[in-house]
Motif scaffolding. Structure first.
Motif, PDB file in Angstrom:
ATOM      1  N   ARG A 165      68.501  -1.902  66.851  1.00 40.35           N
ATOM      2  CA  ARG A 165      69.643  -1.017  66.604  1.00 40.35           C
ATOM      3  C   ARG A 165      70.894  -1.814  66.302  1.00 40.35           C
ATOM      4  O   ARG A 165      71.256  -2.754  67.023  1.00 40.35           O
ATOM      5  N   GLU A 316      75.097   3.129  72.748  1.00 41.81           N
ATOM      6  CA  GLU A 316      74.601   2.355  73.889  1.00 41.81           C
ATOM      7  C   GLU A 316      73.344   1.565  73.574  1.00 41.81           C
ATOM      8  O   GLU A 316      72.957   0.673  74.339  1.00 41.81           O
ATOM      9  N   ASN A 317      72.693   1.835  72.434  1.00 40.25           N
ATOM     10  CA  ASN A 317      71.446   1.147  72.106  1.00 40.25           C
ATOM     11  C   ASN A 317      71.626  -0.109  71.272  1.00 40.25           C
ATOM     12  O   ASN A 317      70.632  -0.716  70.867  1.00 40.25           O
ATOM     13  N   GLU A 320      69.149  -3.216  70.902  1.00 38.65           N
ATOM     14  CA  GLU A 320      67.853  -2.885  71.515  1.00 38.65           C
ATOM     15  C   GLU A 320      66.808  -2.553  70.454  1.00 38.65           C
ATOM     16  O   GLU A 320      67.147  -2.101  69.352  1.00 38.65           O
ATOM     17  N   ILE A 322      64.543  -0.167  68.902  1.00 37.64           N
ATOM     18  CA  ILE A 322      64.461   1.302  68.950  1.00 37.64           C
ATOM     19  C   ILE A 322      63.211   1.828  68.249  1.00 37.64           C
ATOM     20  O   ILE A 322      62.928   3.014  68.320  1.00 37.64           O
TER      21      ILE A 322
END
Length: 324
Positions: A165, A316-317, A320, A322
């Motif tokens: 992400r 918030e990701n 990360e 995803i």
């Protein structure tokens, strides 16, 4: 650029390149390793003689006076700029983004990095072929109304690659202050010259879909779009080039990033927020340069920097995986 009998390597051309009729052309290229260990030559666009353009290049190819172009997949001779060992710690191929370039500059403090802007689709295909370590993409799928994930499945990468992400970017119609442009329908009046992006770029894909839907709404044959909209077939490789064409009066309106439009002092109309993510082959997730890149995206100061810029936002990701 003078041909001096430099060291030469054989490579396969990643993209079609055009010469100049009646004149020999020297085209800078950057080299990436393909699956079968052969070199892949990526043309480096930019202003002729640009230091940045040359700094991203490993060498150049010569397009002779009697050749209009070299096609994708052709074998070419690359005249190297240096006798040093070829290769880099990380090859970033994909869509142009000013923030991605800032992230790469941070990474360059420790690693040798090559950046090639070939659009989202070009980056995705470079990941599929194993030439790119990381690709920046923002491909909108009109069927699912989502970004990026559907394309991994479409190109048989759903079990081979992961999506990291990134962040959201604001797309706008940018234009000079003496122009009154309100919405996509205005293009169909024929009064506004479009500064278009290259085929394969995520921005071009989004605009083509928008123009297609708009033509249907106006009961206009979509196949007539290139004839109706002046400048539709004139393509620019980066957001900066789109905006410069507008500032210099070569075009009137372009779909681009709000961030770049503001840099050049242009007026703009909001179009959408898009998702700019990073695609990495799973077998490269443990590569040191890739792991460091992901750690940079997750860094709190970097996230604050991205969030503070006009036309950018994070969730918030960020950083990360995803999708994998």
């Amino acid at each position: 650029m003078k041909h001096t009998g430099s060291r030469i390597v054989k490579a396969v051309l990643a993209l079609r390149v055009f010469g100049a009729k009646g004149r020999r052309t020297h085209m800078p290229v950057s080299l990436a390793k393909g699956y079968n260990d052969e070199w892949i030559a990526y043309p480096i666009g930019g202003d002729s003689g640009s230091i940045v353009r040359l700094s991203r290049s490993d060498g150049y190819i010569i397009i002779p006076e009697n050749a209009m172009y070299f096609d994708e997949g052709e074998k070419v001779n690359v005249h190297l700029f240096t006798e040093q060992k070829l290769g880099s710690d990380m090859f970033f191929i994909g869509s142009h983004c000013p923030i991605a370039e800032i992230l790469m500059e941070k990474l360059m403090e420790k690693y040798s990095i090559k950046i090639v802007n070939v659009g989202s689709m070009g980056g995705l295909l470079a990941v599929k072929r194993g030439e790119a370590d990381v690709a920046g993409i923002h491909l909108y799928d009109p069927e699912t109304k989502t970004y990026n994930k559907p394309y991994l499945k479409r190109y048989w990468l759903e079990n081979k690659a992961a999506i990291i992400r990134g962040y959201d970017r604001e797309l706008v119609f940018a234009f000079r202050k003496n122009i009154e442009f309100k919405k996509a329908e205005d293009f169909f009046t024929g009064r506004f010259r479009l500064a278009n992006r290259v085929l394969g770029s995520g921005t071009r894909s989004y605009l083509d879909n928008l123009l297609y839907k708009t033509s249907l709404k106006l009961k206009i044959d979509p196949s007539k779009i290139p004839e109706i909209i002046p400048g539709y077939n004139t393509e620019y490789k980066t957001h900066h080039k789109v905006v410069r064409a507008i500032v210099e009066g070569r075009a009137d309106v372009g779909l681009t990033l709000r961030y770049v439009a503001e840099q050049y002092g242009l007026k703009y109309k909001h179009v959408c927020w898009e998702k700019y993510d990073f695609v990495v082959r799973k077998n490269k997730l443990n590569k040191e340069s890739v792991k460091h890149f992901i750690s940079i995206i997750k860094d709190e100061k970097i996230k604050e920097m991205i969030n503070s810029l006009a036309g950018y936002r994070i969730d918030e990701n960020v950083g990360e995986i995803i999708y994998s």
